[in-house]
Design a protein around this motif. Structure first.
Motif, PDB file in Angstrom:
ATOM      1  N   ALA A  63     -20.271  34.658 -24.050  1.00  0.00           N
ATOM      2  CA  ALA A  63     -21.667  35.041 -23.885  1.00  0.00           C
ATOM      3  C   ALA A  63     -21.849  36.061 -22.774  1.00  0.00           C
ATOM      4  O   ALA A  63     -22.801  36.842 -22.781  1.00  0.00           O
ATOM      5  CB  ALA A  63     -22.518  33.803 -23.580  1.00  0.00           C
ATOM      6  N   ARG A  88     -26.280  39.670 -26.630  1.00  0.00           N
ATOM      7  CA  ARG A  88     -25.717  38.746 -25.643  1.00  0.00           C
ATOM      8  C   ARG A  88     -25.823  39.324 -24.237  1.00  0.00           C
ATOM      9  O   ARG A  88     -25.878  40.532 -24.058  1.00  0.00           O
ATOM     10  CB  ARG A  88     -24.231  38.464 -25.949  1.00  0.00           C
ATOM     11  CG  ARG A  88     -23.980  37.728 -27.252  1.00  0.00           C
ATOM     12  CD  ARG A  88     -22.475  37.525 -27.464  1.00  0.00           C
ATOM     13  NE  ARG A  88     -22.190  36.825 -28.701  1.00  0.00           N
ATOM     14  CZ  ARG A  88     -22.153  35.499 -28.808  1.00  0.00           C
ATOM     15  NH1 ARG A  88     -22.378  34.745 -27.741  1.00  0.00           N
ATOM     16  NH2 ARG A  88     -21.893  34.918 -29.963  1.00  0.00           N
ATOM     17  N   SER A  89     -25.838  38.411 -23.279  1.00  0.00           N
ATOM     18  CA  SER A  89     -25.818  38.767 -21.852  1.00  0.00           C
ATOM     19  C   SER A  89     -26.899  39.784 -21.524  1.00  0.00           C
ATOM     20  O   SER A  89     -26.634  40.905 -21.102  1.00  0.00           O
ATOM     21  CB  SER A  89     -24.431  39.305 -21.457  1.00  0.00           C
ATOM     22  OG  SER A  89     -24.309  39.402 -20.068  1.00  0.00           O
ATOM     23  N   ASP A 104     -28.001  34.126 -22.156  1.00  0.00           N
ATOM     24  CA  ASP A 104     -26.761  34.106 -22.922  1.00  0.00           C
ATOM     25  C   ASP A 104     -26.913  34.842 -24.248  1.00  0.00           C
ATOM     26  O   ASP A 104     -26.117  35.722 -24.582  1.00  0.00           O
ATOM     27  CB  ASP A 104     -26.317  32.663 -23.169  1.00  0.00           C
ATOM     28  CG  ASP A 104     -25.890  31.973 -21.887  1.00  0.00           C
ATOM     29  OD1 ASP A 104     -25.524  32.668 -20.931  1.00  0.00           O
ATOM     30  OD2 ASP A 104     -25.928  30.731 -21.844  1.00  0.00           O
ATOM     31  N   VAL A 105     -27.951  34.464 -25.000  1.00  0.00           N
ATOM     32  CA  VAL A 105     -28.189  35.072 -26.317  1.00  0.00           C
ATOM     33  C   VAL A 105     -29.693  35.218 -26.514  1.00  0.00           C
ATOM     34  O   VAL A 105     -30.471  34.330 -26.141  1.00  0.00           O
ATOM     35  CB  VAL A 105     -27.596  34.213 -27.457  1.00  0.00           C
ATOM     36  CG1 VAL A 105     -27.892  34.842 -28.821  1.00  0.00           C
ATOM     37  CG2 VAL A 105     -26.094  34.019 -27.269  1.00  0.00           C
TER      38      VAL A 105
END
Length: 573
Positions: A63, A88-89, A104-105
């Motif tokens: 992630a 992501r990220s 994270d997502v």
């Protein structure tokens, strides 16, 4: 001006944006879980990795690799069939909310976004599907997405261990709880007041900073309840000592390669807690960079063992402890109180060493006399009234102690080297016993400098030993109670057990020093001594001497910060 929640309204904060930085979303999670943990991690930058945190880092590796791009809903034209996205990220911030966070997502279509948070554990069996800290963290991410122009109604938490995706609805109650937590954390950061520790909480045993926070030890001075053994087990990593002249340390992958005398020794970096180099030993730049990145300290010693310097990474960022340290150092009555406690503990520990190792028999009147006189001096130390008087008391006790030190040594059978001792001398030491004592004290300086730096202190500003160029005064202060129990006892052990002999010393004129083999023997005994377990005389739990030193340095930090009324010293029976 940034905004914080005041009652049910968003009102301007009395602090400027430059005074309190944006609150990381992760710290809002920690605040709801434990306010003291959030303060230690964010404000005082204190942290210690555990198996759980390492596993969590592993789960987040994928992630943490950015992929995809977040659309700009505020500038986009609403389409009849909005395009889906997944990235992501993603990092977003808001000065109005006073938050910053990495998600994270993020999934969604057009203006609609859904944050997804990854967690290493299994889904808890609670009514709302997840605990409040995780729900608040996800809600904070939703608020940041809304600030960026998205519409966010719900999010998900993915629990890796159970492979379950749990929905979280962002209702008004959860939003208010999230804003309140962020505001409280910012306010606490602005006031600089460390929250009190939790009381007998089940959260503490697995907490990564339990050994730094010392919750039960701090509470002990308020309610008297004996602490649980929350201090984490000793790190399996051990110090690396290199004294082969001409040796070189290089980095190769995840190992340190020690090249000496055409031999190579591989040492996994994960097994190294510190590095000590003696004399003409070199360290390559890549190896030094890796050691600094991992916060593994490097101590540079002269060939004879004197500490020349210390190399660490960025070091502790906890300026709060250093500020309190310098305030106390500038307060003569408080400094004298701390110094008197250290000297009294040292004298009591000298009595312990004499009683345990006396070779003249327990009924020897000389032992009874010196024990009585040392007891009187230990009782006088807290009432010294001035630093000069305290120095006099310590000096008198040291003269008594070392006058009877020969009674602790088994007579040598060697005709070449005898362990006759006629008193303490140094610079240079004139006999084998003094050579051993001086080297053991040098090892202790390195140990205490490292422990104090880890606890947030400046090792060069003391309360008893006055600052002087190049002298780690605070390390010398904290060493005082441990000189008899750690240094002197190790010297007695190697002498009385026959671990050092004639080939371990060399005499040049009036100077006696250890040979490389002698230093190796003493270092080996020193490390064994640090690994021995002991019972803390005040708290009652067992821990190694190595961990004990870290605990005592942390307790000093809690004392000068005003969390505990007195500094509890290690004085075994």
């Amino acid at each position: 001006m940034s905004d914080v929640l005041q009652g049910e309204l968003l009102l301007p904060s009395p602090l400027g944006e430059e005074d309190v930085p944006l609150v990381p979303v992760r710290m809002i999670n920690e605040w709801v879980y434990c306010p003291r943990l959030a303060y230690l991690m964010w404000i005082e930058a204190e942290w210690a990795d555990t198996a759980d945190t390492e596993d969590g880092r592993r789960v987040h590796r994928r992630a943490d690799r950015p992929s995809g791009s977040l659309p700009q809903p505020g500038d986009a034209v609403v389409e009849e069939e909005p395009a889906p996205f997944r990235c992501r990220s993603v990092t977003l911030s808001s000065t109005r909310l006073g938050m910053v966070g990495k998600m994270d997502v993020v999934e969604g279509e057009g203006r609609h976004a859904v944050p997804v948070e990854l967690k290493r554990g299994a889904r808890p069996h609670v009514a709302q599907g997840a605990h409040d800290p995780e729900r608040v963290q996800l809600c904070a991410q939703a608020l940041l997405l809304e600030e960026a122009g998205f519409e966010v109604a719900e999010g998900f938490i993915w629990f890796a261990a159970s492979r379950e995706r749990v929905p979280v609805l962002f209702d008004s109650e959860l939003r208010e709880k999230t804003l309140r937590a962020a505001a409280d954390l910012r306010l606490t950061a602005a006031t600089g007041r460390r929250p009190p520790p939790l009381e007998n909480s089940p959260k503490c045993p697995r907490c990564a900073v339990a050994g730094i926070c010392l919750p039960d030890e701090v509470n002990f001075f308020r309610d008297g309840a004996l602490p649980r053994p929350l201090n984490p087990a000793d790190d399996p990593a051990l110090p690396l000592h290199v004294q082969a002249q001409g040796a070189c340390l290089r980095k190769k992958g995840e190992t340190l390669v020690v090249e000496a005398d055409e031999e190579k020794t591989d040492v996994p970096l994960i097994d190294v807690s510190s590095v000590s180099l003696y004399g003409r030993v070199s360290l390559t730049t890549p190896a030094l960079h890796e050691l600094m990145r991992r916060e593994i300290p490097v101590a540079w010693h002269s060939t004879g063992g004197w500490l020349m310097g210390h190399t660490v990474g960025t070091g502790t960022r906890n300026v709060t402890i250093r500020a309190a340290q310098f305030r106390v150092a500038d307060d003569p009555p408080r400094s004298l109180c701390i110094a008197a406690g250290l000297v009294a503990a040292k004298i009591r520990n000298q009595r312990t060493i004499l009683r345990r190792n006396w070779k003249g028999g327990a009924e020897d009147p000389a032992l009874a006399d010196v024990m009585d006189r040392l007891k009187q001096l230990a009782a006088k130390a807290p009432h010294a009234g001035a630093s000069a008087n305290l120095l006099g008391i310590e000096g008198e006790a040291a003269a008594l102690y070392f006058r009877h030190f020969p009674k602790l040594i088994v007579p040598s059978k060697s005709e070449t080297v005898t362990f006759d001792f006629e008193g303490r001398n140094r610079r240079p030491p004139a006999d084998p016993v003094n050579a051993l004592l001086s080297f053991s004290y040098a090892l202790a300086v390195r140990l205490f400098v490292s422990a104090l730096v880890s606890a947030g202190f400046d090792p060069y500003q003391g309360f008893y030993h006055r600052p002087r160029h190049g002298r780690p005064a605070l390390a010398l202060d904290m060493m005082e109670p441990f000189r008899p129990l750690l240094c002197d006892s190790t010297v007695l052990m190697v002498i009385n057990n026959g671990e050092v002999g004639p080939s371990d010393f060399v005499t040049l004129g009036r100077s006696c020093s250890l040979t490389p083999s002698g230093r190796r023997s003493l270092v080996a005994a020193w490390e064994r001594r640090l690994d021995q377990e002991t019972t803390h005389p005040i708290f009652g739990y067992r821990l190694t001497t190595r961990r004990l030193i870290d605990v005592q340095c942390r307790l000093l930090a809690r004392h000068i910060a005003g969390e505990i009324p007195e500094m509890p010293h290690y004085v075994p029976r």
